[in-house]
Motif scaffolding. Sequence first.
Motif, PDB file in Angstrom:
ATOM      1  N   TYR A  60       0.807  -1.210   0.000  1.00 53.78           N
ATOM      2  CA  TYR A  60       0.000   0.000   0.000  1.00 53.78           C
ATOM      3  C   TYR A  60       0.851   1.275   0.000  1.00 53.78           C
ATOM      4  CZ  TYR A  60      -3.334  -3.537   1.454  1.00 53.78           C
ATOM      5  OH  TYR A  60      -4.098  -4.680   1.529  1.00 53.78           O
ATOM      6  N   ASP A  82       3.751   3.929  -1.650  1.00 57.21           N
ATOM      7  CA  ASP A  82       4.243   4.338  -2.964  1.00 57.21           C
ATOM      8  C   ASP A  82       5.732   4.008  -3.077  1.00 57.21           C
ATOM      9  OD1 ASP A  82       5.740   6.432  -1.720  1.00 57.21           O
ATOM     10  OD2 ASP A  82       3.993   7.748  -1.800  1.00 57.21           O
ATOM     11  N   GLU A  83       6.271   4.106  -4.276  1.00 59.05           N
ATOM     12  CA  GLU A  83       7.653   3.702  -4.534  1.00 59.05           C
ATOM     13  C   GLU A  83       8.648   4.532  -3.723  1.00 59.05           C
ATOM     14  OE1 GLU A  83       9.148   1.224  -6.117  1.00 59.05           O
ATOM     15  OE2 GLU A  83       7.144   0.376  -6.337  1.00 59.05           O
ATOM     16  N   GLN A  84       8.341   5.795  -3.524  1.00 58.84           N
ATOM     17  CA  GLN A  84       9.246   6.654  -2.763  1.00 58.84           C
ATOM     18  C   GLN A  84       9.398   6.158  -1.325  1.00 58.84           C
ATOM     19  OE1 GLN A  84       8.086  10.774  -2.686  1.00 58.84           O
ATOM     20  NE2 GLN A  84       9.831  11.403  -1.444  1.00 58.84           N
ATOM     21  N   HIS A  85       8.274   5.815  -0.688  1.00 53.81           N
ATOM     22  CA  HIS A  85       8.338   5.295   0.677  1.00 53.81           C
ATOM     23  C   HIS A  85       9.042   3.942   0.722  1.00 53.81           C
ATOM     24  CE1 HIS A  85       4.951   8.142   1.821  1.00 53.81           C
ATOM     25  NE2 HIS A  85       5.839   8.316   2.771  1.00 53.81           N
TER      26      HIS A  85
END
Length: 245
Positions: free
Chosen positions: A143, A145-148
Motif C-alpha cells: 500500500y 508508494d515507490e518513494q516510501h
Amino acid sequence: MDFQEYLDDKRKIEDVLLLLMHEETDDDDILNKFIQYVDEQMICSDENEFRLLLYLIDSITKNHCRNHMFYSRLKSILLHFKDEFKKYFSELEMLKIFINNKPIVLILLENDLISFDEFTAIHYIEKNSASHYSFFYPEIKKYLDEQHIQKIENDFKVDLKDENFFNEFNEKRRLGVNDSYICKLIRDDSVEEFVEYINHKNIPISGQIMPSIFETNQYLINNNPTLIEYAAFYGSIQIFQYLKF
C-alpha cells in the motif's frame, strides 16, 4: 456507587495492571487478579467501560519499561478480551484506539483481530510517522508508494531477499526495544563492555541514543534520550554511575 468508589475501583485496576506489566516471572497469579477485578466490575458488559479499560492499557503499555515478559504479558491481556473486541469494535475502530501503540497493533495483527487492507493501511500511514510504517513494512508494503518503499529499504541497509532478515525483524518487533548494540549494553548494565565500546567508537558520554524503528516505548521515542537518561530509564546503575562522573 458514588464517584469516589468509582475512582477507587479504577485505581485498583490500574495498580494491578502496572504490577502485571512490571512482573518478570512467569506467574499467572497477577494476571488472574487483574481479570478478576475486571470481571467484578462487569467492565466487559459495558462498551464504554470496556473502551476506557483499553485506553488505560494503551496508555500504560506505551510508556512502560520493557522487560523480557512485556510482550507475552501484553498478549495474554489482549487475547483474554478477544471476544469483546469482536463484539464492540470494527477493525478500524480498534486500530484507532491503539493507533500509536506498535506492540498492541502487532499482537492484534498476529492473532487475526485486525488486518491491513487498503483502507486501514492508508489510515495508519497517514496517522503515524515513518518509524511506524517501517515497523509494519511486511504488512503494508503493497500500500506504499515507490518513494516510501525505496526510503524504507535503504534505511534497512540489508538484502531483503535474505530469509533470515525477516525472522530477525519479527523477533526485534516483539522485543520492542532499540536494537543497537550500545542500547543492549545499557539495558544489561554491562559496564565493562560499555566502556570498552564507547572508547573504541569514540562515542561521547554526553551523546544521544540513535533512533530505532524497533523502539516501541513512546516516552523514549518522543524524548530522544541521552546515554545517561537511557541508563536511568532502565535502572542500569553501574553505567549510570560511570556516566554521571
